[in-house]
Every structure is written in C-alpha cells, then in structure tokens.
Design an enzyme around this catalytic site. Sequence first.
Site, PDB file in Angstrom:
ATOM      1  N   ASP A 374       0.856  -1.161   0.000  1.00  0.00           N
ATOM      2  CA  ASP A 374       0.000   0.000   0.000  1.00  0.00           C
ATOM      3  C   ASP A 374       0.906   1.229   0.000  1.00  0.00           C
ATOM      4  O   ASP A 374       2.042   1.128   0.439  1.00  0.00           O
ATOM      5  CB  ASP A 374      -0.730  -0.037   1.352  1.00  0.00           C
ATOM      6  CG  ASP A 374      -2.145   0.400   1.195  1.00  0.00           C
ATOM      7  OD1 ASP A 374      -2.623   0.346   0.069  1.00  0.00           O
ATOM      8  OD2 ASP A 374      -2.761   0.798   2.195  1.00  0.00           O
ATOM      9  N   LYS A 485     -13.748  26.642  -4.147  1.00  0.00           N
ATOM     10  CA  LYS A 485     -12.401  26.060  -4.125  1.00  0.00           C
ATOM     11  C   LYS A 485     -11.343  27.058  -3.670  1.00  0.00           C
ATOM     12  O   LYS A 485     -10.214  27.048  -4.164  1.00  0.00           O
ATOM     13  CB  LYS A 485     -12.026  25.484  -5.496  1.00  0.00           C
ATOM     14  CG  LYS A 485     -12.804  24.231  -5.846  1.00  0.00           C
ATOM     15  CD  LYS A 485     -12.076  23.395  -6.855  1.00  0.00           C
ATOM     16  CE  LYS A 485     -12.729  22.035  -6.998  1.00  0.00           C
ATOM     17  NZ  LYS A 485     -12.172  21.257  -8.068  1.00  0.00           N
ATOM     18  N   ASP A 715      -3.909  -1.347   5.336  1.00  0.00           N
ATOM     19  CA  ASP A 715      -4.386  -0.848   6.627  1.00  0.00           C
ATOM     20  C   ASP A 715      -5.895  -0.677   6.671  1.00  0.00           C
ATOM     21  O   ASP A 715      -6.469  -0.619   7.736  1.00  0.00           O
ATOM     22  CB  ASP A 715      -3.685   0.483   6.982  1.00  0.00           C
ATOM     23  CG  ASP A 715      -3.841   1.505   5.864  1.00  0.00           C
ATOM     24  OD1 ASP A 715      -4.653   1.262   4.953  1.00  0.00           O
ATOM     25  OD2 ASP A 715      -3.155   2.537   5.902  1.00  0.00           O
ATOM     26  N   ASP A 719      -8.559  -3.614   2.495  1.00  0.00           N
ATOM     27  CA  ASP A 719      -7.404  -4.477   2.245  1.00  0.00           C
ATOM     28  C   ASP A 719      -7.586  -5.887   2.790  1.00  0.00           C
ATOM     29  O   ASP A 719      -6.813  -6.771   2.470  1.00  0.00           O
ATOM     30  CB  ASP A 719      -6.146  -3.870   2.883  1.00  0.00           C
ATOM     31  CG  ASP A 719      -5.771  -2.546   2.253  1.00  0.00           C
ATOM     32  OD1 ASP A 719      -5.904  -2.441   1.030  1.00  0.00           O
ATOM     33  OD2 ASP A 719      -5.382  -1.621   2.975  1.00  0.00           O
TER      34      ASP A 719
END
Length: 1021
Positions: A374, A485, A715, A719
């Site tokens: 990862d 934004k 994590d 996963d």
Amino acid sequence: MGKGVGRDKYEPAAVSEHGDKKKAKKERDMDELKKEVSMDDHKLSLDELHRKYGTDLSRGLTTARAAEILARDGPNALTPPPTTPEWVKFCRQLFGGFSMLLWIGAILCFLAYGIQAATEEEPQNDNLYLGVVLSAVVIITGCFSYYQEAKSSKIMESFKNMVPQQALVIRNGEKMSINAEEVVIGDLVEVKGGDRIPADLRIISANGCKVDNSSLTGESEPQTRSPDFTNENPLETRNIAFFSTNCVKGTARGIVVYTGDRTVMGRIATLASGLEGGQTPIAAEIEHFIHIITGVAVFLGVSFFILSLILEYTWLEAVIFLIGIIVANVPEGLLATVTVCLTLTAKRMARKNCLVKNLEAVETLGSTSTICSDKTGTLTQNRMTVAHMWFDNQIHEADTTENQSGVSFDKSSATWLALSRIAGLCNRAVFQANQENLPILKRAVAGDASESALLKCIELCCGSVKEMRDRYAKIVEIPFNSTNKYQLSIHKNPNTSEPRHLLVMKGAPERILDRCSSILLHGKEQPLDEELKDALQNAYLELGGLGERVLGFRHLFLPDEQFPEGFQFDTDDVNFPVENLCFVGFISMIGPPRAAVPDAVGKCRGAGIKVIMVTGDHPITAKAIAKGAGIISEGNETVEDIAARLNIPVRQVNPRDAKACVVHGSDLKDMTSEQLDGILKYHTEIVFARTSPQQKLIIVEGCQRQGAIVAVTGDGVNDSPALKKADIGVAMGIVGSDASKQAADMILLDDNFASIVTGVEEGRLIFDNLKKSIAYTLTSNIPEITPFLIFIIANIPLPLGTVTILCIDLGTDMVPAISLAYEQAESDIMKRQPRNPKTDKLVNERLISMAYGQIGMIQALGGFFTYFVILAENGFLPTHLLGLRVDWDDRWINDVEDSYGQQWTYEQRKIVEFTCHTAFFVSIVVVQWADLVICKTRRNSVFQQGMKNKILIFGLFEETALAAFLSYCPGMGVALRMYPLKPTWWFCAFPYSLLIFVYDEVRKLIIRRRPGGWVEKETYY
C-alpha cells in the site's frame, strides 16, 4: 452486487447431496464478489429513484411498508461467518502434521507393551514409558502452539464494531431514531458530522457534507458528498455514501439502496471471510519432511520385520521389533525444537516492530518473492509535507526530510516573506497544547492534512505562526468550500507604512489565477502579462506532474479610503474585492516517502524480491511516489515516458520495451487474467493506481498464478480480502483498521515498510537455521537405530535401550538444537534470490544423505566402538557376542559364559548391558559435540563463522553436564537403569568426533573451491 444479484443469493444454501455442488456455488459466489461494484442508483434522477424504491422523498416510507421490507430482506447486519470452535483449533494443534507422527509412535508403544504384557510373565516397562513420554511431548507442545496462536483469528469481530448502533430515519413524515439493524432498502435517512453511515445511501440533499472513505478506498482526504452524479464509477461519484464510513462534517439526507451483506462493505466482509488462507510454506515443508521420515521408518520397519521372520523369530517378537524401529526413527524432540525456534524468531521480530500472529508466518516472510505494498503510511510518511514553492519566477525545493537535513532556499526574499505570511494567516490549523519541547515535525496538529503541512513548514522557516496570527488579527473569513475552491480571510495589518487591512487567499491554482491581475516578483508588484501567465501555468503543470498537491496564494492590501478602521465586512453579501488580486506564489505538498523506504526497496531488489505498489491515488501521484521510494528506479521508463521521449503516440510503443509500468484501475477492470499475467511477467517495476479492494485481490491472485509467494501490506477494511488471500498479510499497527489486523498474519507496529525487510531477513535466517537444527537432530537417529538393527540381525545383547534414546532426543539434544536458532547468517542472505518452494526444500535428499548416510554412520561407529570396548573389558569379546542374545536375555539362565569361561548371572549380565547403554549414550553426546559445531555453517568454514553464539556454547556444556548427571547421579540405576562409567570410557568416541569435524571441514572447503561441482550437488543441503 447490482440489481441482478437477488436476495436469495445471500441466504444459506440448502445442504446438497454432493459436496462439489457446494464447492461450485462457493466458487461462483466468490467470483461474483470479485467483480467490481456495479450499481446504477447514482445515475438515476430523483423521480426514477422514487419510482424504483417507492419512497416519498420528503415523508419517507410508511411504517407498514418498512416492516414488509424488513421481513423480506432480513436485518441490516453483516452475516457472521461460520467460526471454528476453539476445541477444533486445539485438536488441530494436537493432531496436525508432526504431532500425528508422534501419536502413531505412542500408540505403537502402548500396543507393543500390551503384547509383551500378554505374552511375558515379567514384561519390561520401556515401551510403556516411551508411550507416556511421547504423548506428554505432543500434549505439551500442542498446548504451547495453541497458546501462541490463540491470540489471533475472528475476522468478523472487527466488522461488528463497525456497525452503527442507531440511525435517524424519516417514516410517515416523522423523524425517528431506530436501531440500525432495522433500516431497510428505500428508507429515507439523515446523517450529520460524527455519525457512521448506517447503509449504502444515494444522497438526495447535502449541506457541506464530507465523509471519510479511507477505510474503503484508501483515500486519505475526506470526500465531499452531494446530490450530483459526478462519475460513472459508483465508488468515485459524490452522490453515494457507503455503509460504515464516517461522516466527518456537514449534514446529508439519502435513500437506502443496499443493506447488510449487499452493501459494498458487506461484500468486502463476505469476501474476506470466504477466502481460503491456504497452507503456509513452512507447514508444507514440515508435511514433506514427515512424509520422508515416515517413509524411511516404515521401509526400515517392514524390511526388518520380514528379515526377523526369516531369521526365525516368533511373529510377536517381529512385531515388537517393527514397532521399535518405527519409534526409533521418530525424532521426538523435533516438534518442540521447531516450535521454540519459530517462537524465538517471533520474539526477536517483535523487538524490531514486527508482531507475528501466526508462528508459521515467520518463515513465510523469508520465502516471499513479491511484496504488494500500500502507499499511504507504509511507503510514505502518514502526513502531508511541503515539497516545493514557486515564487520570484522559479521553483524552490523545500526540506521534506524527517530530520530537516535536506536542501534549503533563500528565506530573506521579500516575496517569500509575503508568501509565508499568507500561508500562516489563511490557515485554520493549530498545534495542540503542551508540545513545546517536541520537534516541530513531530507535533500533533488540529486541522486537515494540507493546512497542517503549511503550518509546520512556516513554523520551521519563519518562527511562531501563533505570534504572526496575534499580530495580524483576523477580522472575517470565508472558509474553503467545494464550489469556490478557495479560502479567504481579512486581517488587521500592524505595519503602519501599509494600508490597515490585508486580504489573503489560498486555493486551487486554476481558481486563483483567474482572480489575479498582478504578480509579486522580488518584492515588487508587476502586471500579470501573458508571458508570466504561461510561466505560472508551466510551473503548476510541472509540480502537478511530480504528483504533488498544488495550492496558489495571493493577497491584496485594501485601500484605507474605501475600508477605514472599523469597516463592517460582510461575507454573505460580499462587500470587498475578490478579483484583481496580486498573485504571490505556489506551494506544493506531497506525502513524502519514509526516510528508510528507498534503502529498504533497494534491499528487496538485491534480494530478488519484486515490490509492487498498489494505491487508490491518482496515477501521476502514484508514479511520483514510486520514483521517490525507488519502486520505479532511476532510468527505468514506462510506455508513456518512452512515447514522450520519442514524441510518438503511446500505442506505437511495444509494451515490452518498458521495464516500468503504471496501470490504472479502470484499465485493470477490463483486463483478462492472461493480460494481467503478461504485465506481471514482463515488467519488473509495477504501480497499480486508482485500484479498488476487489482489484487488489485480483492482483494478489495474479502474482500467485506466476508461482510467487506474495506478501501484502494494507491498513484499511478494503485491504482485508487481499491480506487474507496473500501468503502473508501484513497490517499496519498504528493506522490499521481492526479488520485488516484480524485478517493479517503479521502487524507492523511502526507502520514502516523498512520493518518488512527486517522481517524478510529474519525469515530467511530462520529457514537456514531450521535446516541446521533438523540436520543436527536427525543425525543422532542413526546411532539410535543401528543398535536395534544389529541386535536383530547379529543376535547380540542390545547396545542402546529405549529409555536412553529418550534421554538423547528429549534431553541432551534439545538445548543444542534450539541454540542453532541463534546462529548468525553465514553470508549476506539479502543478496540471494528467494528460495523456490518447489525445489529448495527444508529437508531434502541431500540433508537426509548427510545426516543419515555420512555423519550419522560415523557416529554409530563411535557408539559401537565404545560398546565393544566395555564388553571386552568385562570378558565378552566381539566374536563371542554373535548369537548370544537369546541366552543373554533369558532371566532363568544364570550361567552364561564369557570368552574366558567365567559364568554370569542374569542380574550381572543386565548391569553390564545397562552400563553399555549408558556408555553408548555418552558416546552419542561426544560425537554430537562435533555435529553441533559443523551444523553452525552449511558452506563457510567454522573458523570463518567463529564461535560467537553464546547459547550454542552453553548448549555444549549443558548436554555434557546432563550426560554426566544421568550417569553418576545416585539412584539412576533404579530410575533410568543408567550406571556410572569409568572416565576412560568417555574418551572412546573422541577420535570419531574429531573425524566428523575434519571430514565436514574438507567437504565445505571443496564446495567453496568448486562451486556447482559434484560435492556441492550431492552434499550441500
């Protein structure tokens, strides 16, 4: 999980007559789960939603309709998987693998004792003792292993914690709080900041709603949720919120589209619990070893059973011999030795931040050939940090090292002072209290990742941000929102030479540039012409291409005549300029690779391990991080790089010309398994970006199809299927979700990729050391079996008794065998290729040939030499012993004559025989000294390796002391039938011990001088 998947799919199947039907259904279900999330609810208009679910968009469902749906679909909860009862786990430890061999031995011992008890008047209790001891060994080791592994299991427990307890629904037009399990498809649900999402929702209205999807998609930033359909992919679109993710701020209202097992999270849970973990490599090795040992034992046993019948023994005697030979072949102490060696390594790894849940996983990590890692938090530091600034028309590099030892830039520039002022003021992040004595980079910050990075950067470069904010008091602020934004604030300006009010703004570069008419260069404001605009645009693209998150900064001094002291600024009906500002600069941020990662990745490459990065991030970011971490090494190009260099379209490049490869999740979705296999086979450096949990699992399976032993790090909840499927799953201890920790075999306590490399090194070392330990233990089998075989063939008095064999296997050999687990590596074990599980076995023919055929035979000669010396000293010359057994063992004959005509009673004969047993036992200890020393190395000379292993030196003393104690301790003659020896008898085996040492040193010398030669092929185990 689309509409096509009916609810009956998730109900338990009726028990079929044929097991294969069940298996086929399970495979079908698993294939279904591996498919991408398919739903179309995010594409539907509100009108179509109303028609599909029959929900009134303001009043919700009626209570009666909700009850009907609940009865049809069942509760909104995850189905717990069938768990293995604890007693079954315990039985597996007691009866699995090696233990079974010992149980068979114990049963045979009890059988032999039973036969003796039925046929003899005063049977000897040896076989009874042996049976009891073998049973005790299995039970104690079984309990030990069970205790070690009882700390793991139960994947679904953590998913249970994720189910929210209460949910706010609207039914019959009224808001009501109900148990989350009662939420049904079509319910109208409200969520607010701090809530967990109770089911998969299609958002129909939202106000500043953000959700944390990190446990599902791996994206670290909170994601905006709104009614807008923004992406074909349901995982990427803004109008779907997923079951058990967290709403971090704002409010939203949505219609429930999936509940329980049918939610995206439910599918992952089902996927994780439905996966077969498969056998660990070391378990397969031990099984292979048991087959060898059992084969040898049964072959010898049956051969000598037939031989003893030919030699006219009674069939009862022949059965006793058969059992004796099989039991003598069983290395009783080995089960305990292997378990203790693995436990010691696990403890050593825990000190290096690798917590091993499953003991056998210790070795698996050593045989790993592919690591799928990862990105977030494993390869990168789990934080954003400022990487570059652009001001005064050039890019400056910031210092991203963990210890601030990197490059610096000119901090005296007037433009930098203006830029740092905006970054510090237009920023809501603050340091948490009482951290003054911590280094700035280690301090905890309240605020989002980008603002925290800016805060730490400005604090490091310019001193206290708090003091700056106190000087420039904030008057008003427009917080960041997804429409504008940008973030803007107006401050009092303490500098009397400038106007009283300073407006500062930061945000997405494209929004910022539109609002600027001038630019600050070297402290002077200049008009923003086309040339400068191009320079800005190029800088933005360059930083973005590095995979960094770029923010633009500008300011404006508000003229005093329009905005005097005490002016009332209004942020709702804006009464101040937000256009024609002065552009100051860019700051870009990145999640930097951890300091030790490039080195660790390099070590993996040197060790023949392929490191693949799998991430949910954008391909550009993923590629930049992969280059920074060394996963894509210097000079290696992707297809896109080659196309850009040659200035040709990507499709004209032959994919096999590119060593590196970045695969987008959406491309992976359309690939066949053959295409994926091609990518894994022909590219050495691979990055998968924008991947989903299902794809991570498909990647792992692809690697396993190539014959790789795969380690996976992860994590998030997303996963856990891949962690479960991998040969070894590695979860993160700090940021890891409970689910990932449950599914993994190993947990990295410091979340650092470099710790995995330490684990690989330890795993390789334990495999080498287990080989040495087994070689040492098996060698003494030959001097234990041969006395029994000669006893049958030559009809001589028994040279070595059963009890003394046990004293070797469970006494003197135990500590030395375990001490080999502490042996240091012979050479750099991280410089060789991963072992091939098909060819490089823990116990191979060469090890058996060395232990049994060579060293073991020399040991047996040493034992027999001592045996013949003692009997000769007592009057029985070797020639006289042949055929003497029948009279010797007959308790009614008290006048057996020796070579000199002396007569011996039964009692006297037995004392001499038991003294021989003791001497043979001591001889084995003496020759095992040499065996222990030669087992320290497989290729190097012992003189190169040295005697630094203190435990091994202790083992040598311990086995000698134990042998002396058993021989000389008063009362042993009664307890174990072991008698004191003359000191000279200890030295009979010394020449053989020396011979073993010299023989092996010469063998290793030839191996080193002639690598790949005949000696290496035949004897290097």
